[in-house]
Every structure is written in structure tokens, then in C-alpha cells.
Design an enzyme around this catalytic site. Sequence first.
Site, PDB file in Angstrom:
ATOM      1  N   ARG A 239      61.358   0.656  36.349  1.00  0.00           N
ATOM      2  CA  ARG A 239      61.951   1.973  36.590  1.00  0.00           C
ATOM      3  C   ARG A 239      63.198   2.071  35.726  1.00  0.00           C
ATOM      4  O   ARG A 239      63.955   1.094  35.603  1.00  0.00           O
ATOM      5  CB  ARG A 239      62.340   2.134  38.066  1.00  0.00           C
ATOM      6  CG  ARG A 239      61.189   2.321  39.030  1.00  0.00           C
ATOM      7  CD  ARG A 239      60.486   3.681  38.846  1.00  0.00           C
ATOM      8  NE  ARG A 239      59.423   3.875  39.812  1.00  0.00           N
ATOM      9  CZ  ARG A 239      58.131   3.596  39.600  1.00  0.00           C
ATOM     10  NH1 ARG A 239      57.738   3.095  38.441  1.00  0.00           N
ATOM     11  NH2 ARG A 239      57.241   3.826  40.544  1.00  0.00           N
ATOM     12  N   GLU A 268      63.118  11.438  33.715  1.00  0.00           N
ATOM     13  CA  GLU A 268      61.772  11.616  33.137  1.00  0.00           C
ATOM     14  C   GLU A 268      61.299  13.030  33.395  1.00  0.00           C
ATOM     15  O   GLU A 268      61.411  13.498  34.530  1.00  0.00           O
ATOM     16  CB  GLU A 268      60.806  10.600  33.758  1.00  0.00           C
ATOM     17  CG  GLU A 268      61.186   9.168  33.388  1.00  0.00           C
ATOM     18  CD  GLU A 268      60.257   8.100  33.974  1.00  0.00           C
ATOM     19  OE1 GLU A 268      59.241   8.464  34.588  1.00  0.00           O
ATOM     20  OE2 GLU A 268      60.556   6.921  33.801  1.00  0.00           O
ATOM     21  N   HIS A 287      56.071   6.829  30.335  1.00  0.00           N
ATOM     22  CA  HIS A 287      55.671   6.308  31.655  1.00  0.00           C
ATOM     23  C   HIS A 287      54.138   6.265  31.797  1.00  0.00           C
ATOM     24  O   HIS A 287      53.560   6.942  32.652  1.00  0.00           O
ATOM     25  CB  HIS A 287      56.300   7.138  32.785  1.00  0.00           C
ATOM     26  CG  HIS A 287      56.341   6.393  34.099  1.00  0.00           C
ATOM     27  ND1 HIS A 287      57.325   6.552  35.025  1.00  0.00           N
ATOM     28  CD2 HIS A 287      55.506   5.474  34.637  1.00  0.00           C
ATOM     29  CE1 HIS A 287      57.102   5.784  36.082  1.00  0.00           C
ATOM     30  NE2 HIS A 287      55.984   5.110  35.861  1.00  0.00           N
TER      31      HIS A 287
END
Length: 332
Positions: A239, A268, A287
Site C-alpha cells: 500500500r 490513487e 495498482h
Amino acid sequence: MAKPRVFVTRRIPDEALSILRTACEVHTWDHEDEPVPQDELVRGLQEADGALVVGPHRIDAALMDAAPRCRVYANMAVGYDNIDVAAATARGILITNTPGVLTETTADLAFGLMIAAARRLYEGQRTIVEGRWKGWSPMFMTGQDVYGATLGIVGAGRIGQAVARRARGFDMRILYHNRRPNPAFEAEVGASYRLLDDLLRESDFVVVLVPLTPETRGLIGARELALMKPTAVLVNAARGPVVDERALYEALRDRRIYAAGLDVFDREPIPADHPLLSLPNVTAVPHIGSATVRTRTRMATLAAENLVAALTGKQPPTPVNPEVLRREERQP
Ligand code: 8YV
């Protein structure tokens, strides 16, 4: 008896919808690229007995209280930092996640980022595409070796251990840091436990794979980056907030570490003009750790199985807070 009603916050594969429909009345936010707006989310949850949730929304105490009918949140992810689990447990709300099914796919990406960053794959492609490849010369586009290097895994859980198994095929020396040593893992792959500072000093590749918790937020900051070798590569497939992005930017800009491979970011989507993305020694992907067709389908179906089981009085396969179920069992 009426079927339980579920709300699905993103478009998910049909296989998973079919599982939900065997036992539930299903309502979905059905837009591929657009997350459900907050007011629609609240409305959807208010009318539901359970929900299948996928980021980016935070499932917090206020949202749970706004939707008291919703007693189960099945997260389509292994990480559940998007959910206030303590608040859920206090309210007797069940949370489930999707461990196991994405382990190998995410380990593939983490290993790919190690190679891409060390061997400058993205920079190489840009060099060609932008017409800057003038010919071969002895030290042109030289990078760092992966084969035979020292790998330091910060967080050797399921995914970290899968990265270590790949590293054996590259004859790497494997170090790891966890809250506690794991003798079975050490025996399996020949890994050695290190305190975090020692791991950072000794490793050629530092791969971060811890969950985001209050303890791991900012785990890799300026002090930690300063311990790394100037030839070392940092990979974050966990993360974003586990690594201090500003400190990382400065370390990469000043070449105090060699390169970074990043799948995750503080914010994000990361804005395209973010300073990190202007650096040639950053390989960034959006991601996509678990993003293969097979794995995303398996994640969605496992989330659906959890939701159906919980809403039909069966044992969900992968609960995050099983104490909620035990509490329910004890009640007459
Ligand atoms: C998910 C992930 O795709 O499982 C996780 O924890 O990071 C990814 O696999 C993502 O979290 C969905 O929001």
C-alpha cells in the site's frame, strides 16, 4: 421467504454474479470505469442485507451507521485497510476478504517490478520510442543484476513467501523481516530473519509487502531509505502509505537509492504530473498486483461465496472478524 438483498459496488465478473443470484436479490452499480457516487452507495447499502465492496470507498463507522440493515461487507481484496474492522466488530457486522487466490499473481508482479526497475525496462522502451537509441556501447543502459543478488522481504506473509520462492530460482540470498521470525518459511526457502534496519543495509532489493495498519504507515521513511545501498532497488506492492512518498522521491532524485518499482501510491490514481513519475529510475504501474482475468474472477467469486454463506447462515470461507460469527452462535 424473501431472498436477502445484496448491493455490489462495482461491475464484477458474471461468474460471481451468478453465485450471488443463487441465493440473493442482486443490485449492482454497473459502471466499469466509474466508482459509485457516495450518495448512491449509501442508498444501495441502506436497502441491502449485505454488500460486495471494492475500493475506493472507505467503509467507516458513519457509513455502517447510515446503513444499519447491512450486516456483511465482503471485500474483493486481501487488504482491508479500506474498512474500519474494529467499528464493524463492535456493531456485530461481518467483514470478509479474499486471501490466497491472488498470492501468486501479486508475487509475479512484485518480481516483475524488481526486474523492470533493476534492468531499466521502462526507461529502455522510452529510449527507443523517443528515438534516443543511437547504437550499442559498452555501458549503455547498464543496470543491476537480479540473479544472485540479496533480496530483503519486508512482510513475508503469503505474497512475500511466494516472492521468496521465485527468488530461489534466481539463486538469490533471501532475508526477511516480520513481526516474528517464521522458522517453517526459513527452512523452506533458506531465508534468514533480520531486524528491519539490518535488512535495509544488506539488501540489493527491498520488497515491501506488509498490510497497511497504524504500525506500518510510514514504515519506510527518510531514515530507512538512508540505510539502503545506493545500488539498491525498492519495490512497493503493498500500500502506498507504507512508504513515505516524499522521502522516496528525494532518495531517488539524489540517487541515494538506485531505482523503485511501484504498484501502489499515496493517492490513487496518482496524478500524472506527480514528481515521482518524472524520474527515470521509477517504474510505476497502476495498482495491478492482482490484475489477471483468472485472479480477479477468483477474487470476485470468493467474495460472492463469502457473502452468500454469511447471508444464508453458513460458515463464510474467509472471514476477517470471525468473532462476530461466534458471538451470533452463542445468542439463543
Ligand atoms: C485489489 C489489492 O485489486 O487485494 C488487495 O489487497 O491490493 C488488490 O488485489 C484492490 O485492493 C482492489 O481495490
